[in-house]
Design a protein around this motif. Structure first.
Motif, PDB file in Angstrom:
ATOM      1  N   LEU A  89       0.540  -1.425  -0.046  1.00 14.98           N
ATOM      2  CA  LEU A  89       0.263  -0.059  -0.127  1.00 14.98           C
ATOM      3  C   LEU A  89       1.059   1.431  -0.306  1.00 14.98           C
ATOM      4  CD1 LEU A  89      -2.457  -0.160   2.616  1.00 14.98           C
ATOM      5  CD2 LEU A  89      -2.750  -0.581  -0.108  1.00 14.98           C
ATOM      6  N   LYS A  90       0.196   2.231  -0.587  1.00  8.93           N
ATOM      7  CA  LYS A  90       0.652   4.012   0.062  1.00  8.93           C
ATOM      8  C   LYS A  90       0.213   4.040   1.221  1.00  8.93           C
ATOM      9  CE  LYS A  90      -0.133   5.042  -4.986  1.00  8.93           C
ATOM     10  NZ  LYS A  90      -1.038   5.514  -5.580  1.00  8.93           N
ATOM     11  N   PRO A  91       1.183   5.195   1.540  1.00 10.95           N
ATOM     12  CA  PRO A  91       1.022   5.409   3.447  1.00 10.95           C
ATOM     13  C   PRO A  91      -0.761   5.444   3.911  1.00 10.95           C
ATOM     14  CG  PRO A  91       2.912   6.690   2.338  1.00 10.95           C
ATOM     15  CD  PRO A  91       2.382   6.150   1.462  1.00 10.95           C
ATOM     16  N   ASP A  92      -1.455   6.002   2.200  1.00 10.49           N
ATOM     17  CA  ASP A  92      -2.445   6.615   2.336  1.00 10.49           C
ATOM     18  C   ASP A  92      -3.655   5.165   2.171  1.00 10.49           C
ATOM     19  OD1 ASP A  92      -1.958   6.917  -0.242  1.00 10.49           O
ATOM     20  OD2 ASP A  92      -3.310   8.772   0.296  1.00 10.49           O
ATOM     21  N   GLY A  93      -3.262   4.073   2.363  1.00 10.99           N
ATOM     22  CA  GLY A  93      -4.096   3.587   1.474  1.00 10.99           C
ATOM     23  C   GLY A  93      -4.832   2.673   3.070  1.00 10.99           C
ATOM     24  N   ARG A  94      -5.516   1.672   2.339  1.00 15.73           N
ATOM     25  CA  ARG A  94      -6.697   1.340   3.571  1.00 15.73           C
ATOM     26  C   ARG A  94      -6.617  -0.534   3.404  1.00 15.73           C
ATOM     27  NH1 ARG A  94      -7.250   6.010   4.144  1.00 15.73           N
ATOM     28  NH2 ARG A  94      -9.376   6.998   4.795  1.00 15.73           N
ATOM     29  N   VAL A  95      -6.942  -0.857   3.939  1.00 13.10           N
ATOM     30  CA  VAL A  95      -6.890  -2.293   3.833  1.00 13.10           C
ATOM     31  C   VAL A  95      -8.465  -2.691   4.345  1.00 13.10           C
ATOM     32  CG1 VAL A  95      -6.179  -4.763   4.321  1.00 13.10           C
ATOM     33  CG2 VAL A  95      -4.724  -2.554   4.135  1.00 13.10           C
ATOM     34  N   LEU A  96      -9.272  -4.027   2.956  1.00 10.92           N
ATOM     35  CA  LEU A  96      -9.788  -4.297   3.367  1.00 10.92           C
ATOM     36  C   LEU A  96      -9.900  -5.858   4.098  1.00 10.92           C
ATOM     37  CD1 LEU A  96     -11.000  -1.743   1.589  1.00 10.92           C
ATOM     38  CD2 LEU A  96     -13.342  -3.439   1.310  1.00 10.92           C
ATOM     39  N   LEU A  97     -10.412  -6.256   5.034  1.00 11.42           N
ATOM     40  CA  LEU A  97     -10.164  -7.552   5.651  1.00 11.42           C
ATOM     41  C   LEU A  97     -10.865  -8.439   5.513  1.00 11.42           C
ATOM     42  CD1 LEU A  97      -8.812  -9.870   6.697  1.00 11.42           C
ATOM     43  CD2 LEU A  97      -9.097  -8.251   8.903  1.00 11.42           C
ATOM     44  N   ALA A  98     -11.254  -9.934   5.488  1.00  8.41           N
ATOM     45  CA  ALA A  98     -12.970 -10.371   5.834  1.00  8.41           C
ATOM     46  C   ALA A  98     -12.231 -11.056   6.599  1.00  8.41           C
ATOM     47  CB  ALA A  98     -13.326 -11.733   4.258  1.00  8.41           C
ATOM     48  N   TYR A  99     -12.888 -11.521   7.817  1.00  9.26           N
ATOM     49  CA  TYR A  99     -12.030 -12.623   9.490  1.00  9.26           C
ATOM     50  C   TYR A  99     -13.724 -12.573   9.834  1.00  9.26           C
ATOM     51  CZ  TYR A  99     -11.638 -14.102  12.957  1.00  9.26           C
ATOM     52  OH  TYR A  99     -10.621 -14.890  15.062  1.00  9.26           O
ATOM     53  N   GLY A 100     -14.102 -13.827  10.116  1.00  8.02           N
ATOM     54  CA  GLY A 100     -15.031 -14.394  10.654  1.00  8.02           C
ATOM     55  C   GLY A 100     -14.553 -15.541  11.916  1.00  8.02           C
ATOM     56  N   ALA A 101     -15.695 -15.595  13.177  1.00  8.52           N
ATOM     57  CA  ALA A 101     -15.637 -16.640  14.006  1.00  8.52           C
ATOM     58  C   ALA A 101     -16.800 -16.697  14.798  1.00  8.52           C
ATOM     59  CB  ALA A 101     -14.514 -15.822  15.324  1.00  8.52           C
ATOM     60  N   SER A 102     -16.718 -17.673  15.102  1.00  6.69           N
ATOM     61  CA  SER A 102     -17.841 -18.598  15.770  1.00  6.69           C
ATOM     62  C   SER A 102     -19.489 -17.251  16.837  1.00  6.69           C
ATOM     63  CB  SER A 102     -17.948 -20.119  16.019  1.00  6.69           C
ATOM     64  OG  SER A 102     -18.987 -19.892  16.805  1.00  6.69           O
ATOM     65  N   GLU A 103     -19.867 -17.351  17.223  1.00  9.76           N
ATOM     66  CA  GLU A 103     -20.141 -16.217  18.422  1.00  9.76           C
ATOM     67  C   GLU A 103     -19.860 -17.000  19.846  1.00  9.76           C
ATOM     68  OE1 GLU A 103     -23.741 -18.994  17.366  1.00  9.76           O
ATOM     69  OE2 GLU A 103     -21.999 -17.662  16.371  1.00  9.76           O
TER      70      GLU A 103
END
Length: 514
Positions: free
Chosen positions: A230-244
């Motif tokens: 990334l560039k310094p002002d970028g963003r990361v979109l992360l998919a992450y899930g866990a059981s309740e």
């Protein structure tokens, strides 16, 4: 009708009983449900849904079930009548039915999931919604997006919906890279095992998106590599899930993210839905992460203490036994050791990551490479990364046949788990000489080396070829070749390279003056 067990279950769940009440609402709406569909639509773990099903009377049709219509009124006071939190892009979906139809075809014809890589396929609707959310939240015309792993084919969704976006995919699975290239949508593909580094051509992106292995080390590594791209002002979109049921695991993962000094700009609950992953409700949140001024040093520290065990299954799972160093006897005669070898051996040594990142400074004749379990896909690149006369690679299991293009560089023999690769003499034919020059400079830009080799060949033939003329020949034969090194090129590209090089050599006579 006895409701005591159901009321007890809802009471024990407390404020989190909304998940159960939503699942009960679905059961009472008259539709037939399979267990997998109910888990996915309610975003509730399989174990929790099964606990609910034990407490209600069901009518069944094959593997489908529902609450009988006559029983539904008795549950009305227990239902969650309000829907789950609003989908931020649901209102856009009706305008992209054609894109969804194409994505569904891409997913259906794509490679099957590999358990050893923790693959679980996101639904086509989820992949489309990711693309729509990216466009709703960020300005994409001219933006550069990096997909850090892309079994879900998010890259193709983005190119369908936002064709003006520059999209690059890095992935360890050659099948995925080949499938993405086959669609012809202009996505750049790069091979990378993220445990060994990010490709040099995968830098300076505005956005990155990743759906990594759901272990703390897996999430930490994939996000760290995304941040490197990334560039310094970028963003990361992360998919992450866990059981309740497992908040402690989610805490560990969020701790790995906190260690990278990131800001959580947004979390969209249960945004991602999957065909599988029922232990976590076939659903995962979508995080929007923003780096801070303290992120870069934290990323460098994270990758320095790299763990190769990042998956939940297979030879590189977090529960697998640590791989033993390569046997000392395999290092006999070697001038240099690459990878993990017994400490008592006297030869100089270099890390696998360093070996692939840059050429080794000193000239060596014989190299021994230890390839740990789960990194077998890196073997062709580990062999190309040197000009040594002989390379011995020691693996944890017998390797498959080497890709055909390697025969242009090495004569290989396989004995059990060991590959012996002896460097071939330089070829005499013009096309072979150009190809060999490209493969011998595996850390260099492929198109640049190719261009200079064509210019040198023309000079040997007593004529002149300009850089622009050489570039045009390469662009016509292999438009994919610009901007990457042989080490990061997918195998299907390298396998086609001999024919494409031969085409540019044959075209010289039609390009040169006179």
């Amino acid at each position: 009708m006895d409701r005591d067990g159901l009321e007890r279950l809802l009471s024990e769940a407390g404020v989190d009983s909304r998940r159960l009440r939503h699942a009960l609402t679905l059961l009472c709406d008259g539709q037939w449900w399979t267990l997998a569909d109910l888990v996915r639509d309610s975003a509730t773990s399989r174990r929790t849904v099964e606990a609910l099903l034990r407490e209600v009377r069901l009518e069944r049709s094959g593997d489908r079930f529902r609450v009988p219509a006559a029983d539904s009124p008795a549950y009305q006071d227990l239902l969650a009548m309000a829907p789950p939190p609003a989908d931020p892009v649901a209102h856009l979906l009706p305008h992209y039915e054609h894109a969804l139809e194409r994505l569904t075809g891409f997913v259906a014809s794509g490679p099957r999931s590999r358990q050893a890589l923790d693959h679980v396929a996101a639904t086509p609707e989820t992949v489309l919604r990711r693309a729509l959310l990216l466009g709703a939240r960020f300005w994409l015309p001219g933006a550069r997006l990096l997909c850090v792993g892309d079994h879900d084919l998010t890259s193709l969704a983005v190119k369908l919906v936002h064709p003006e976006t520059d999209v690059t995919v890095v992935d360890v699975d050659e099948r995925i890279l080949r499938h993405i290239d086959a669609q012809g949508l202009g996505v750049r593909t790069r091979w990378a095992d993220l445990r060994l580094g990010l490709p040099p051509s995968a830098l300076d992106h505005d956005l990155a998106i990743t759906d990594p292995p759901y272990t703390p080390d897996g999430v930490g590594l994939f996000v760290a590599r995304a941040l490197e791209g990334l560039k310094p002002d970028g963003r990361v979109l992360l998919a992450y899930g866990a059981s309740e049921r497992t908040p402690a695991l989610a805490l560990k993962v969020q701790g790995a993210l906190a260690a990278l000094n990131l800001v959580n700009e947004a979390i969209y609950p249960d945004f991602n839905r999957y065909d599988g992953a029922e232990a976590i409700g076939s659903a995962a949140d979508l995080y929007v992460l923003r780096p801070t001024s303290r992120t870069r040093p934290a990323v460098a520290a994270r990758v320095e203490r790299l763990s190769t065990a990042i998956y939940t299954q297979g030879p590189q799972s977090v529960e697998s036994a640590a791989a033993a160093p390569a046997p000392a006897g395999a290092a006999e005669g070697a001038d240099l050791l690459v990878g993990d070898w017994p400490k008592e051996l006297p030869q100089p040594r270099v890390k696998l990551t360093t070996w692939l990142a840059k050429p080794y400074a000193a000239a060596v004749r014989r190299v021994a490479v230890a390839v740990p379990p789960g990194l077998e896909a890196a073997l062709p690149r580990l062999l190309l990364a040197t000009r040594a006369e002989h390379v011995r690679a020691v693996l944890s299991a017998p390797p498959g046949p080497p890709p055909g293009f390697l025969a242009e560089v090495y004569a290989t023999t396989v004995t059990g788990e060991t590959v012996e690769a002896a460097r071939r003499p330089q070829p005499d034919d013009p096309a072979g000489a150009v190809l060999r020059r490209v493969l011998d400079n595996a850390h260099g830009r492929l198109a640049n080396t190719w261009r200079e080799a064509l210019i040198a060949l023309a000079r040997e033939q007593g004529t002149a070829l300009t850089k622009n003329e050489a570039r045009a020949l390469i662009r016509q034969a292999a438009p994919w070749a610009e901007g990457l090194t042989p080490l990061e090129a997918p195998l299907h590209r390298l396998s086609a390279l001999p024919g494409e090089v031969a085409a540019t050599v044959a075209a010289l006579s039609g390009t040169l003056p006179g």
